[in-house]
Design a protein around this motif. Sequence first.
Motif, PDB file in Angstrom:
ATOM      1  N   ALA A   1       1.175  -1.242   0.096  1.00 10.28           N
ATOM      2  CA  ALA A   1      -0.107  -0.014   0.105  1.00 10.28           C
ATOM      3  C   ALA A   1       0.768   1.197   0.075  1.00 10.28           C
ATOM      4  O   ALA A   1       1.857   1.376   0.724  1.00 10.28           O
ATOM      5  CB  ALA A   1      -0.865  -0.062   1.212  1.00 10.28           C
ATOM      6  N   LEU A   2       0.660   2.253  -0.836  1.00  8.16           N
ATOM      7  CA  LEU A   2       1.380   3.441  -0.963  1.00  8.16           C
ATOM      8  C   LEU A   2       0.400   4.606  -0.731  1.00  8.16           C
ATOM      9  O   LEU A   2      -0.567   4.612  -1.180  1.00  8.16           O
ATOM     10  CB  LEU A   2       1.791   3.477  -2.465  1.00  8.16           C
ATOM     11  N   CYS A   3       0.960   5.685  -0.107  1.00  7.78           N
ATOM     12  CA  CYS A   3       0.347   6.786   0.320  1.00  7.78           C
ATOM     13  C   CYS A   3       1.198   7.884   0.139  1.00  7.78           C
ATOM     14  O   CYS A   3       2.167   8.386   1.042  1.00  7.78           O
ATOM     15  CB  CYS A   3      -0.457   6.667   1.790  1.00  7.78           C
ATOM     16  N   SER A   4       0.966   8.651  -0.902  1.00  6.85           N
ATOM     17  CA  SER A   4       1.708   9.817  -1.344  1.00  6.85           C
ATOM     18  C   SER A   4       1.100  10.957  -0.945  1.00  6.85           C
ATOM     19  O   SER A   4      -0.316  11.484  -1.702  1.00  6.85           O
ATOM     20  CB  SER A   4       2.122   9.649  -2.837  1.00  6.85           C
ATOM     21  N   HIS A   5       1.717  12.166  -0.334  1.00  8.42           N
ATOM     22  CA  HIS A   5       1.140  13.527  -0.066  1.00  8.42           C
ATOM     23  C   HIS A   5      -0.068  13.546   0.364  1.00  8.42           C
ATOM     24  O   HIS A   5      -1.002  14.191  -0.348  1.00  8.42           O
ATOM     25  CB  HIS A   5       1.305  14.275  -1.508  1.00  8.42           C
ATOM     26  N   PHE A   6      -0.491  12.744   1.321  1.00 11.18           N
ATOM     27  CA  PHE A   6      -1.826  12.699   2.183  1.00 11.18           C
ATOM     28  C   PHE A   6      -1.414  12.595   3.396  1.00 11.18           C
ATOM     29  O   PHE A   6      -1.382  13.647   4.350  1.00 11.18           O
ATOM     30  CB  PHE A   6      -2.525  11.936   1.668  1.00 11.18           C
ATOM     31  N   LEU A   7      -1.037  11.390   4.115  1.00 10.50           N
ATOM     32  CA  LEU A   7      -0.530  11.232   5.379  1.00 10.50           C
ATOM     33  C   LEU A   7       0.490  12.053   5.821  1.00 10.50           C
ATOM     34  O   LEU A   7       1.507  12.004   4.846  1.00 10.50           O
ATOM     35  CB  LEU A   7      -0.437   9.641   5.803  1.00 10.50           C
ATOM     36  N   PHE A   8       0.759  12.470   6.909  1.00 10.97           N
ATOM     37  CA  PHE A   8       1.996  13.236   7.364  1.00 10.97           C
ATOM     38  C   PHE A   8       1.909  14.775   6.693  1.00 10.97           C
ATOM     39  O   PHE A   8       2.182  15.731   7.433  1.00 10.97           O
ATOM     40  CB  PHE A   8       3.282  12.783   7.217  1.00 10.97           C
ATOM     41  N   LEU A   9       1.832  14.628   5.368  1.00 10.44           N
ATOM     42  CA  LEU A   9       1.841  16.092   4.841  1.00 10.44           C
ATOM     43  C   LEU A   9       0.643  17.028   5.414  1.00 10.44           C
ATOM     44  O   LEU A   9       0.897  18.299   5.553  1.00 10.44           O
ATOM     45  CB  LEU A   9       1.692  15.804   3.301  1.00 10.44           C
ATOM     46  N   TYR A  10      -0.619  16.324   5.711  1.00 10.88           N
ATOM     47  CA  TYR A  10      -1.600  17.297   5.909  1.00 10.88           C
ATOM     48  C   TYR A  10      -1.858  17.066   7.621  1.00 10.88           C
ATOM     49  O   TYR A  10      -2.844  16.676   8.152  1.00 10.88           O
ATOM     50  CB  TYR A  10      -2.777  16.977   5.239  1.00 10.88           C
ATOM     51  N   SER A  11      -0.765  17.077   8.230  1.00 13.82           N
ATOM     52  CA  SER A  11      -0.812  16.992   9.992  1.00 13.82           C
ATOM     53  C   SER A  11      -1.669  17.879  10.616  1.00 13.82           C
ATOM     54  O   SER A  11      -1.943  17.663  11.506  1.00 13.82           O
ATOM     55  CB  SER A  11       0.695  16.997  10.315  1.00 13.82           C
ATOM     56  N   LYS A  12      -1.709  19.117   9.856  1.00 15.77           N
ATOM     57  CA  LYS A  12      -2.354  20.322  10.436  1.00 15.77           C
ATOM     58  C   LYS A  12      -3.983  19.951  10.417  1.00 15.77           C
ATOM     59  O   LYS A  12      -4.754  20.168  11.516  1.00 15.77           O
ATOM     60  CB  LYS A  12      -2.051  21.391   9.980  1.00 15.77           C
TER      61      LYS A  12
ATOM     62  N   TYR B   1      -5.532  16.726   9.835  1.00 12.86           N
ATOM     63  CA  TYR B   1      -5.729  15.423  10.433  1.00 12.86           C
ATOM     64  C   TYR B   1      -4.847  15.017  11.556  1.00 12.86           C
ATOM     65  O   TYR B   1      -3.553  15.273  11.339  1.00 12.86           O
ATOM     66  CB  TYR B   1      -5.666  14.412   9.072  1.00 12.86           C
ATOM     67  N   ASP B   2      -5.430  14.724  12.723  1.00 13.73           N
ATOM     68  CA  ASP B   2      -4.681  14.467  13.902  1.00 13.73           C
ATOM     69  C   ASP B   2      -4.062  13.351  14.115  1.00 13.73           C
ATOM     70  O   ASP B   2      -4.308  12.314  13.379  1.00 13.73           O
ATOM     71  CB  ASP B   2      -5.602  14.869  15.167  1.00 13.73           C
ATOM     72  N   VAL B   3      -3.403  13.081  15.158  1.00 15.80           N
ATOM     73  CA  VAL B   3      -2.715  11.796  15.174  1.00 15.80           C
ATOM     74  C   VAL B   3      -3.418  10.621  15.473  1.00 15.80           C
ATOM     75  O   VAL B   3      -3.148   9.386  14.740  1.00 15.80           O
ATOM     76  CB  VAL B   3      -1.618  11.777  16.720  1.00 15.80           C
ATOM     77  N   ALA B   4      -4.668  10.657  16.101  1.00 17.16           N
ATOM     78  CA  ALA B   4      -5.655   9.680  16.056  1.00 17.16           C
ATOM     79  C   ALA B   4      -5.982   9.009  14.601  1.00 17.16           C
ATOM     80  O   ALA B   4      -6.192   8.010  14.330  1.00 17.16           O
ATOM     81  CB  ALA B   4      -6.968   9.966  16.760  1.00 17.16           C
ATOM     82  N   PHE B   5      -6.140  10.150  13.619  1.00 17.45           N
ATOM     83  CA  PHE B   5      -6.539  10.003  12.236  1.00 17.45           C
ATOM     84  C   PHE B   5      -5.430   9.143  11.681  1.00 17.45           C
ATOM     85  O   PHE B   5      -5.515   8.062  10.890  1.00 17.45           O
ATOM     86  CB  PHE B   5      -6.974  11.055  11.483  1.00 17.45           C
ATOM     87  N   HIS B   6      -4.273   9.554  11.794  1.00 19.66           N
ATOM     88  CA  HIS B   6      -3.112   8.879  11.352  1.00 19.66           C
ATOM     89  C   HIS B   6      -2.698   7.490  11.949  1.00 19.66           C
ATOM     90  O   HIS B   6      -2.558   6.442  10.977  1.00 19.66           O
ATOM     91  CB  HIS B   6      -1.648   9.825  11.579  1.00 19.66           C
ATOM     92  N   LEU B   7      -3.025   7.171  12.969  1.00 18.98           N
ATOM     93  CA  LEU B   7      -3.034   6.043  13.540  1.00 18.98           C
ATOM     94  C   LEU B   7      -4.203   5.065  12.978  1.00 18.98           C
ATOM     95  O   LEU B   7      -3.701   3.812  12.582  1.00 18.98           O
ATOM     96  CB  LEU B   7      -2.963   6.029  14.986  1.00 18.98           C
ATOM     97  N   ALA B   8      -5.285   5.485  12.955  1.00 20.94           N
ATOM     98  CA  ALA B   8      -6.412   4.721  12.656  1.00 20.94           C
ATOM     99  C   ALA B   8      -6.224   4.339  10.978  1.00 20.94           C
ATOM    100  O   ALA B   8      -6.411   2.976  10.387  1.00 20.94           O
ATOM    101  CB  ALA B   8      -7.508   5.354  12.801  1.00 20.94           C
ATOM    102  N   SER B   9      -5.584   5.169  10.412  1.00 22.35           N
ATOM    103  CA  SER B   9      -5.431   4.985   8.647  1.00 22.35           C
ATOM    104  C   SER B   9      -4.407   4.099   8.525  1.00 22.35           C
ATOM    105  O   SER B   9      -4.513   3.073   7.661  1.00 22.35           O
ATOM    106  CB  SER B   9      -5.103   6.550   8.285  1.00 22.35           C
ATOM    107  N   ILE B  10      -3.240   4.256   9.364  1.00 21.24           N
ATOM    108  CA  ILE B  10      -2.276   3.281   9.292  1.00 21.24           C
ATOM    109  C   ILE B  10      -2.565   1.990   9.716  1.00 21.24           C
ATOM    110  O   ILE B  10      -2.021   1.019   8.861  1.00 21.24           O
ATOM    111  CB  ILE B  10      -0.703   3.925   9.727  1.00 21.24           C
TER     112      ILE B  10
END
Length: 227
Positions: free
Chosen positions: A143-154, A156-165
């Motif tokens: 699975a590849l995720c380019s220019h969405f997760l981490f880039l838009y950290s402002k 999307y919060d950490v909970a969103f990142h953890l759930a997505s990953i």
Amino acid sequence: MAMQLDSVVPFGRSQDEYIKMFNLTAIDLDCSILGAGDGPASFNAESTPLGSQITSVDPIYELSGADIQQRFETVLDDIIDQVKATPQDWVWSYHSSPEDLRYNRIQAMQLFLKDYESGKQQGRYQTAALPTLPFPDQTFELALCSHFLFLYSKQYDVAFHLASIRELLRISTEVRIFPLLTLMLEPSPYIQPVIQACQDWGYVASIETVGYELQKGGNQMLFIRSQ
Ligand SMILES: C[S@@+](CC[C@H](N)C(=O)[O-])C[C@H]1O[C@@H](n2cnc3c(N)ncnc32)[C@H](O)[C@@H]1O
């Protein structure tokens, strides 16, 4: 100041950029691949005729090609103007100039648009959004995720990142995310919490340097796989 964007923009990269951003080998390109948040990238359009099996998901795929193009055209000049106004923030090694960057993004969008309707009918472009994707466990090898997760950290919060990953790891054996910088060119504050969570879940998470850098300092990807 690097880039101010109120929302996530549909800006797409080419297959060659995906190969360089994610250190993709010929073996990787033979895997079944999920592109999460692929938007108007031409990775799927360019790779499918060469034999790759790629499924792209993005909430924007609920729109017609004409509507995606219109959204792209709405943001294009603003983005290129912001890039021109901050020359110190960009590396002109892959793209030679802001105009070259603009040309490349238009090319990617056109290749995407040519492929979009038939690709949708073949199930290669599916409307879906992180953090919940409509696939059974371990559907994909990569699975590849380019220019969405981490880039838009402002946005999307950490909970969103953890759930997505966690969701990407549920449906794919391996996950790669690029870049690790935010739009403001700072390392995302969520990298360490994500690496720690991946280790707690029993995965190996490592940061790799890649041969692609447009945002200054943005030449690293996160690579996550089973131990
Ligand atoms: C800057 S574009 C990157 C497109 C492509 N990955 C590339 O690098 O060329 C970000 C994409 O993330 C998509 N996006 C927004 N929210 C999302 C979500 N919850 N899940 C997946 N993708 C999302 C947007 O629609 C947009 O197409």
